[in-house]
Design a protein around this motif. Sequence first.
Motif, mmCIF file in Angstrom:
data_model
loop_
_atom_site.group_PDB
_atom_site.id
_atom_site.type_symbol
_atom_site.label_atom_id
_atom_site.label_comp_id
_atom_site.label_asym_id
_atom_site.label_seq_id
_atom_site.Cartn_x
_atom_site.Cartn_y
_atom_site.Cartn_z
ATOM 1 N N GLU A 30 0.844 -1.189 0.000
ATOM 2 C CA GLU A 30 0.000 0.000 0.000
ATOM 3 C C GLU A 30 0.876 1.235 0.000
ATOM 4 O OE1 GLU A 30 -2.695 -0.047 3.292
ATOM 5 O OE2 GLU A 30 -1.124 -0.336 4.762
ATOM 6 N N ALA A 31 0.349 2.281 -0.628
ATOM 7 C CA ALA A 31 1.110 3.522 -0.744
ATOM 8 C C ALA A 31 0.168 4.714 -0.678
ATOM 9 C CB ALA A 31 1.891 3.552 -2.058
ATOM 10 N N LEU A 32 0.711 5.787 -0.137
ATOM 11 C CA LEU A 32 0.047 7.085 -0.179
ATOM 12 C C LEU A 32 0.913 7.945 -1.083
ATOM 13 C CD1 LEU A 32 -2.426 8.402 1.109
ATOM 14 C CD2 LEU A 32 -0.907 9.371 2.828
ATOM 15 N N VAL A 33 0.337 8.395 -2.207
ATOM 16 C CA VAL A 33 1.100 9.097 -3.245
ATOM 17 C C VAL A 33 0.594 10.527 -3.359
ATOM 18 C CG1 VAL A 33 1.800 9.085 -5.672
ATOM 19 C CG2 VAL A 33 1.381 6.920 -4.484
ATOM 20 N N THR A 34 1.511 11.481 -3.253
ATOM 21 C CA THR A 34 1.174 12.887 -3.435
ATOM 22 C C THR A 34 1.638 13.311 -4.820
ATOM 23 O OG1 THR A 34 1.436 13.316 -1.084
ATOM 24 C CG2 THR A 34 1.489 15.228 -2.552
ATOM 25 N N LEU A 35 0.691 13.824 -5.610
ATOM 26 C CA LEU A 35 0.977 14.332 -6.947
ATOM 27 C C LEU A 35 0.797 15.837 -6.938
ATOM 28 C CD1 LEU A 35 -1.245 11.818 -8.920
ATOM 29 C CD2 LEU A 35 1.219 11.717 -8.690
#
Length: 125
Positions: free
Chosen positions: A99-104
């Motif tokens: 799982e990942a939390l990705v900030t774009l």
Amino acid sequence: MTLRVYYEDTDLAGIVYYANYLKFIERGRTEYVREIGLDQTKLKADQGIVFAVRRVEADYLAPAKFDDVLDVVTTLERASGARLVMRQVVERGGAVLFEALVTLVALSETGAPARLPAEIRQALS
């Protein structure tokens, strides 16, 4: 998005090489924005806006192996003027492997932060 693990995705131990999860979730984000009707090529051509990854927080919970069928689940956590935060999970048969939390961030062609157009914010809401 569903994908299958190929031999090229694995390492010497026969498990998915850790960096390949980042490729899997990149594909998942691309499909997510396509499904909500956002054409990234048109966005760049018409408005000069592109997305770039600013931050990734990742947890590797269990290994995937050759020939596994995986699901990449992408959900929008929050959106602001020039930023999107997405939660992405890679699952096998409902079991979470990664799982990942990705900030774009939205950027202009010069690399400066760019405010997301109203139609994009609306599509995301």
